[in-house]
Design a protein around this motif. Structure first.
Motif, short mmCIF file in Angstrom:
data_model
loop_
_atom_site.label_atom_id
_atom_site.label_comp_id
_atom_site.label_asym_id
_atom_site.label_seq_id
_atom_site.Cartn_x
_atom_site.Cartn_y
_atom_site.Cartn_z
N ALA A 122 116.66 82.38 96.66
CA ALA A 122 116.01 81.06 96.69
C ALA A 122 116.81 80.14 97.60
O ALA A 122 117.95 79.80 97.29
CB ALA A 122 115.92 80.49 95.28
N LYS A 123 116.23 79.74 98.70
CA LYS A 123 116.91 78.82 99.60
C LYS A 123 116.49 77.40 99.24
O LYS A 123 115.31 77.12 99.02
CB LYS A 123 116.54 79.11 101.05
CG LYS A 123 117.15 80.38 101.57
CD LYS A 123 116.90 80.52 103.05
CE LYS A 123 117.56 81.76 103.58
NZ LYS A 123 117.37 81.92 105.01
N LYS A 124 117.46 76.51 99.21
CA LYS A 124 117.17 75.10 98.93
C LYS A 124 116.65 74.44 100.20
O LYS A 124 117.13 74.74 101.29
CB LYS A 124 118.42 74.37 98.46
CG LYS A 124 118.91 74.79 97.11
CD LYS A 124 120.09 73.97 96.70
CE LYS A 124 120.58 74.36 95.33
NZ LYS A 124 121.72 73.57 94.91
N PRO A 125 115.70 73.52 100.06
CA PRO A 125 115.26 72.80 101.26
C PRO A 125 116.38 71.87 101.72
O PRO A 125 117.24 71.48 100.92
CB PRO A 125 114.05 72.01 100.76
CG PRO A 125 114.22 71.91 99.30
CD PRO A 125 114.98 73.13 98.87
#
Length: 93
Positions: free
Chosen positions: A16-19
């Motif tokens: 999960a990449k953070k914006p």
């Protein structure tokens, strides 16, 4: 010359990449939209009550337990270091 196969060229992926974080103007615009009802605020995630209770318990025990374990000489050294950090001369930089 043949290519080496021991090193992988693929980038590691994260689940999960953070914006990217919003800058000041973007955050102000978002806040205005939420305040005027044009955008719904994201609900905060629920906290696990058991984890919260454990955290409070550990925090309540930790300080007094550490203080009881310290010798008077060690307490004095810690206090001197804290006083020097707070009121000592400032370094140029």
């Amino acid at each position: 010359m043949p290519e080496r196969s021991s090193k992988s060229k693929a980038k590691p992926t994260t689940a999960a990449k953070k914006p990217p974080a919003l800058d000041f103007n973007q955050q102000a615009h978002r806040t205005m939209l939420i305040a005027t009802g044009q955008l719904e605020a994201e609900p905060r995630p629920e906290k696990n009550p058991a984890a919260v209770a454990l955290g409070k318990l550990g925090g309540a025990k930790g300080g007094p337990a550490r203080a009881a374990a310290l010798t008077p000489a060690k307490k004095k050294a810690i206090a001197k270091k804290a006083a020097a950090a707070r009121w000592g001369t400032k370094k140029n930089g």
